[in-house]
Design a protein around this motif. Structure first.
Motif, short mmCIF file in Angstrom:
data_model
loop_
_atom_site.label_atom_id
_atom_site.label_comp_id
_atom_site.label_asym_id
_atom_site.label_seq_id
_atom_site.Cartn_x
_atom_site.Cartn_y
_atom_site.Cartn_z
N SER A 332 0.82 -1.21 0.00
CA SER A 332 0.00 0.00 0.00
C SER A 332 0.86 1.26 0.00
O SER A 332 1.78 1.39 0.80
CB SER A 332 -0.91 0.01 1.23
N LYS A 333 0.53 2.17 -0.90
CA LYS A 333 1.16 3.48 -0.92
C LYS A 333 0.35 4.41 -1.80
O LYS A 333 0.01 4.08 -2.92
CB LYS A 333 2.60 3.40 -1.45
N THR A 334 0.02 5.57 -1.26
CA THR A 334 -0.72 6.55 -2.05
C THR A 334 0.13 7.03 -3.21
O THR A 334 1.32 7.29 -3.04
CB THR A 334 -1.10 7.75 -1.16
N PHE A 335 -0.46 7.13 -4.40
CA PHE A 335 0.33 7.55 -5.54
C PHE A 335 -0.41 8.57 -6.39
O PHE A 335 -1.64 8.66 -6.37
CB PHE A 335 0.76 6.36 -6.40
N VAL A 336 0.36 9.36 -7.13
CA VAL A 336 -0.18 10.40 -8.01
C VAL A 336 -0.65 9.74 -9.31
O VAL A 336 0.09 8.97 -9.92
CB VAL A 336 0.89 11.45 -8.33
N VAL A 337 -1.87 10.04 -9.72
CA VAL A 337 -2.37 9.44 -10.97
C VAL A 337 -2.60 10.47 -12.07
O VAL A 337 -2.55 10.11 -13.26
CB VAL A 337 -3.68 8.66 -10.73
N SER A 338 -2.83 11.72 -11.75
CA SER A 338 -3.03 12.72 -12.79
C SER A 338 -2.85 14.11 -12.19
O SER A 338 -2.75 14.27 -10.97
CB SER A 338 -4.42 12.61 -13.42
N PHE A 339 -2.78 15.09 -13.06
CA PHE A 339 -2.64 16.48 -12.61
C PHE A 339 -3.17 17.41 -13.69
O PHE A 339 -3.36 17.03 -14.84
CB PHE A 339 -1.17 16.79 -12.30
N TYR A 340 -3.42 18.64 -13.28
CA TYR A 340 -3.80 19.68 -14.24
C TYR A 340 -3.48 21.02 -13.62
O TYR A 340 -3.19 21.13 -12.41
CB TYR A 340 -5.29 19.59 -14.59
N TYR A 341 -3.44 22.06 -14.44
CA TYR A 341 -3.16 23.42 -13.98
C TYR A 341 -4.43 24.25 -14.09
O TYR A 341 -5.14 24.19 -15.09
CB TYR A 341 -2.05 24.06 -14.82
N LEU A 342 -4.69 25.02 -13.05
CA LEU A 342 -5.84 25.92 -13.03
C LEU A 342 -5.39 27.24 -12.43
O LEU A 342 -4.87 27.27 -11.31
CB LEU A 342 -6.98 25.31 -12.20
N ARG A 343 -5.58 28.31 -13.19
CA ARG A 343 -5.13 29.65 -12.78
C ARG A 343 -3.64 29.64 -12.45
O ARG A 343 -3.18 30.35 -11.55
CB ARG A 343 -5.92 30.13 -11.56
N GLY A 344 -2.88 28.80 -13.17
CA GLY A 344 -1.45 28.76 -12.97
C GLY A 344 -1.00 27.94 -11.79
O GLY A 344 0.21 27.82 -11.54
N HIS A 345 -1.92 27.33 -11.06
CA HIS A 345 -1.59 26.52 -9.89
C HIS A 345 -1.71 25.04 -10.23
O HIS A 345 -2.62 24.63 -10.95
CB HIS A 345 -2.52 26.86 -8.72
N HIS A 347 -2.66 21.36 -9.66
CA HIS A 347 -3.62 20.52 -8.93
C HIS A 347 -3.32 19.07 -9.27
O HIS A 347 -3.14 18.73 -10.44
CB HIS A 347 -5.06 20.85 -9.35
N GLN A 348 -3.27 18.22 -8.28
CA GLN A 348 -2.98 16.81 -8.51
C GLN A 348 -4.07 15.92 -7.93
O GLN A 348 -4.74 16.31 -6.98
CB GLN A 348 -1.63 16.42 -7.90
N MET A 349 -4.21 14.74 -8.54
CA MET A 349 -5.10 13.73 -7.99
C MET A 349 -4.25 12.58 -7.48
O MET A 349 -3.47 12.00 -8.23
CB MET A 349 -6.09 13.22 -9.03
N TRP A 350 -4.36 12.30 -6.20
CA TRP A 350 -3.69 11.16 -5.59
C TRP A 350 -4.74 10.07 -5.35
O TRP A 350 -5.92 10.36 -5.17
CB TRP A 350 -3.05 11.52 -4.26
#
Length: 609
Positions: A332-345, A347-350
Motif C-alpha cells: 500500500s502506498k498513495t500515488f499520483v495518478v493525474s494532474f492539471y493546472y488551473l489559474r497557474g496553480h 492541482h494533482q489527484m492522488w
C-alpha cells in the motif's frame, strides 16, 4: 476500431495455412506480421503507461505540463502507421520482391551487421535530410505542422503523423531489413529485433521522461552522439529548430544543427533539479471497483479520455486488474495518478490503494485511515494548501468526515476538506423551484442532514427515510422551530408513492425503486450510483461541476464524468483553495455556508452540469 478490418486478409491467410497444416503455421510470414503488429503496439502502450505513472516519473519529466484533450483527440488513431506498415509488409510478402523471404531463417549474425551498417549509412542520413526538408515551407505547413501541434511529447506522439511522415519512417526502418534480405542474410530474429528496437527508441525519445543516467554519458562520452534522449528530442519538438536526427545526434553535430543545451537539460532533468513543483491542491481519490481500476490515466488512453463505462473488451483483462488489486493491497502506498493546472496553480489527484468494497470491511478500517493519514501528512510536508477527500475517504463511519485527522494533528498547515458543502449546493440547485415535497434516503447522513435542514427553511416538505427516531429528532431539533413541521419521518418506501422528487443517498434496489411514481426524477449522492431500472423515470448523475475553461493539462475523465467535469466534492476543494479559506471543512456540513460556497464556485468559473 473499423480500421482493423484491413488486417482481415492476413488473418484469412493464417487461417488457410492453419487448416492446411493442421497446426499453427509458425513458419508463416502472415502470422509473423500479425504478431509483430501486436507486439509493436504493446511497445508504445507500455512506454505510454510508464510515462504516465507519475508516482514513478514525475521527478524526471522533461516538460512538466500535461497532455490536453485536444492532443488526445488529434492522436486518437496513432496506430494507423502500424496498419500501413503491416500492409506494406504484406505486399512485400505476397509478391516476394526479396529473395531471402522465401526461406525462413531464425537467426543470422551477418544480417544484423548489414542492417546496422545500412541504418548508420542510409537510414540516419536520409531521415535527417528529409526531416530538415519537412521543416521548410511549404512542406512544414502541409505535412509536418500537425505533429508539432502536440504540445507535450508523448510515446503515442511518436506514432502520430501524416502518411508522408509514415512513409519516411517506413523507408528508414525498412531499408536495413531489405538490404539484409537482398544479400541473403535476413532472418526472422532480425525482423523482430530491429523493428522492436526501432519502436522502442522512438517511444523512449518521445516519452518526456529521462531514463538514462548522465553518468553513463560521462563514462562513455561518444554515446552522446550515438543515442538521443527525451530532452534532446523535446528541444526540437518545442522550438522546431535543431536536433533533426533519427536516433544519432552525430549527424546534427556534423551538420551544425546540434543544440548543445540538451546535455545540461538531460542532466538536470534526470537528477530531479527540474522536477514537477509541489502541488497546491490535492484531490485524494480511491478506486471504485476492479473494472473502473482499468480507467486510470496510465492504462488505456482511449478509455481514460472518455467517461468510464463497462466494456466487453475489458473482461479479458479483469484477472490482471484483480492481481494488481492484490499487489496494491499488500504494498500500500498513495500515488499520483493525474494532474492539471488551473489559474497557474498545480492541482494533482492522488489515489489511496483501496477499492470500494474494502471500505466496508471492518478489518480494513484501520489500514485505510492510516493510508489517508499518511497522504495528509505527506501533503502537509510538501506544502500543499488544500487536500480534498473523495467519497469513501471521508465516510462518516470511517473517520467522521475527516475530523479524525484534524483532531489528531491540530497543527496541520494543509487544509483538509470533504467538499460536501458544495455537493449539497449542487444537489439543492438541481431541484426545480416549484417542488413542494421531496423524498430523502440516506436522510441522517452528513449530506442528508444538510439537505433536509436547508429545504425545510424553504418550506419544502422533506420525507426523511430512517428507522432511527432518535437520529431524526436530533436533526429536526436543529431546524428553526417554525420550520420543524416540514421534516417528516417515514420508515417505508411506500410513503413516497406520490412524491416525484427523490433525493437518493442510499443505494436503491429495483424493488425499492418500483415504489416511485411514474415521472419521478432520482437525484443522487450515493457511491456507486444507482442503476436506472425504471424506463418511466429519469436518473440524475452524481453531483458534479465543470471546471473553468482555463484548465490546462487535463486528459482523463473522472470516473463516469464527462471531460472537464469533476465530482462536486473535488470542485468543493478547488473552490476552497481558490478562495484561500483558512478553515478545515470536516465533520458536519454548515448549512449556512451552502449558499456562500455555491456563489464562490460560480464566481470562479465553475458551472453546474
Amino acid at each position: 476500431m473499423m480500421q482493423y478490418l484491413l488486417l482481415g486478409p492476413l488473418v484469412w491467410k493464417v487461417a488457410q495455412e492453419w487448416r492446411e497444416l493442421g497446426a499453427l503455421p509458425l513458419g508463416s510470414w502472415w502470422l509473423h506480421l500479425l504478431v509483430l503488429f501486436a507486439v509493436r503496439g504493446l511497445t508504445y502502450q507500455f512506454w505510454f503507461s510508464y510515462s504516465n505513472m507519475l508516482f514513478f516519473t514525475r521527478r524526471r519529466r522533461v516538460v512538466a505540463d500535461g497532455v490536453d484533450f485536444s492532443q488526445v483527440d488529434a492522436e486518437w488513431d496513432w496506430d494507423n502507421f502500424l496498419l500501413l506498415q503491416t500492409l506494406i509488409g504484406a505486399t512485400v510478402v505476397n509478391r516476394p520482391l526479396l529473395p531471402g523471404l522465401r526461406q525462413l531463417c531464425l537467426w543470422d549474425p551477418r544480417g544484423w551487421a548489414i542492417a546496422l551498417l545500412l541504418h548508420v549509412g542510409f537510414s540516419e542520413p536520409v531521415f535527417y535530410l528529409a526531416h530538415r526538408a519537412l521543416h521548410q515551407a511549404p512542406l512544414f505547413s502541409q505535412y509536418h505542422s500537425a505533429h508539432h501541434h502536440s504540445g507535450v511529447t508523448h510515446p503515442l506522439t511518436a506514432a502520430f503523423g501524416t502518411p508522408l511522415e509514415t512513409l519516411l519512417l517506413t523507408l528508414a526502418m525498412g531499408a536495413p531489413l531489405a538490404g539484409a534480405f537482398l544479400t541473403g542474410a535476413g532472418s526472422v530474429g532480425l525482423v523482430y529485433g530491429y523493428a522492436l528496437a526501432f519502436d522502442y527508441l522512438r517511444a523512449m525519445g518521445y516519452s518526456n521522461v529521462e531514463v538514462v543516467s548522465p553518468r553513463v554519458f560521462d563514462a562513455f562520452p561518444p554515446l552522446r552522439y550515438i543515442l538521443y534522449t527525451p530532452s534532446y528530442l523535446s528541444l526540437h519538438h518545442r522550438e522546431k529548430r535543431g536536433n533533426f536526427c533519427l536516433f544519432m545526434p552525430a549527424l546534427d553535430a556534423v551538420c551544425g544543427t546540434l543544440d548543445g543545451r540538451a546535455w545540461e537539460l538531460q542532466r538536470s532533468t534526470y537528477d530531479g533539479e527540474r522536477a514537477m513543483p509541489a502541488p497546491e491542491f490535492v484531490f485524494l481519490a480511491h478506486v471504485v471497483d476492479i473494472m473502473s481500476s482499468m480507467h486510470v490515466p496510465f492504462a488505456l488512453r482511449s478509455l481514460s479520455a472518455t467517461p468510464f463505462a463497462n466494456h466487453f473488451i475489458l473482461l479479458p483483462f479483469w484477472p490482471v486488474a484483480f492481481g494488481f488489486m492484490l499487489l496494491m493491497w499488500c504494498c500500500s502506498k498513495t500515488f499520483v495518478v493525474s494532474f492539471y493546472y488551473l489559474r497557474g496553480h498545480l492541482h494533482q489527484m492522488w489515489t489511496v490503494p483501496r477499492y470500494g468494497f474494502q471500505y466496508f470491511l471492518p478489518a480494513a478500517k484501520k489500514g485505510i485511515n492510516h493510508q489517508i493519514e499518511l497522504a495528509i501528512l505527506r501533503a502537509d510536508k510538501m506544502g500543499v494548501k488544500v487536500l480534498s477527500l473523495a467519497a469513501l475517504n471521508k465516510n462518516e463511519a470511517l473517520n467522521g468526515g475527516g475530523t479524525l485527522f484534524v483532531n489528531k494533528h491540530p497543527d496541520l498547515r494543509v487544509r483538509v476538506v470533504h467538499g460536501n458543502t458544495l455537493t449539497a449546493a449542487v444537489i439543492l440547485n438541481e431541484i426545480p423551484s416549484n417542488v413542494k415535497d421531496v423524498f430523502l434516503t440516506g436522510a441522517t447522513s452528513k449530506l442528508g442532514r444538510a439537505i433536509a435542514l436547508y429545504l425545510c427553511r424553504k418550506k419544502i416538505r422533506v420525507l426523511m427515510l430512517t428507522m432511527s427516531s432518535e437520529r431524526f429528532l436530533k436533526i429536526q431539533r436543529e431546524a428553526p422551530a417554525e420550520f420543524q413541521q416540514y421534516l417528516v419521518q417515514v420508515t417505508k418506501y411506500q410513503a413516497a408513492q406520490t412524491c416525484k422528487t427523490w433525493l437518493v443517498g442510499k443505494w436503491l434496489s429495483p424493488r425499492e425503486q418500483r415504489w416511485a411514481a411514474p415521472g419521478t426524477h432520482f437525484h443522487q449522492f450515493v457511491v456507486p450510483p444507482i442503476i436506472g431500472f425504471r424506463r418511466d423515470c429519469t436518473y440524475g448523475k452524481l453531483a458534479a461541476m465543470k471546471l473553468p475553461k482555463d484548465v490546462r493539462g487535463l486528459s482523463s475523465c473522472e470516473y463516469t464524468m464527462d471531460r472537464g467535469v469533476v465530482h462536486a466534492c473535488h470542485a468543493g476543494g478547488v473552490v476552497h483553495f481558490l478562495e484561500g479559506w483558512d478553515h478545515h471543512e470536516v465533520g458536519a456540513i454548515d448549512v449556512d455556508r451552502i449558499d456562500v460556497v455555491w456563489r464562490a464556485a460560480l464566481k470562479h468559473g465553475l458551472t453546474p452540469v
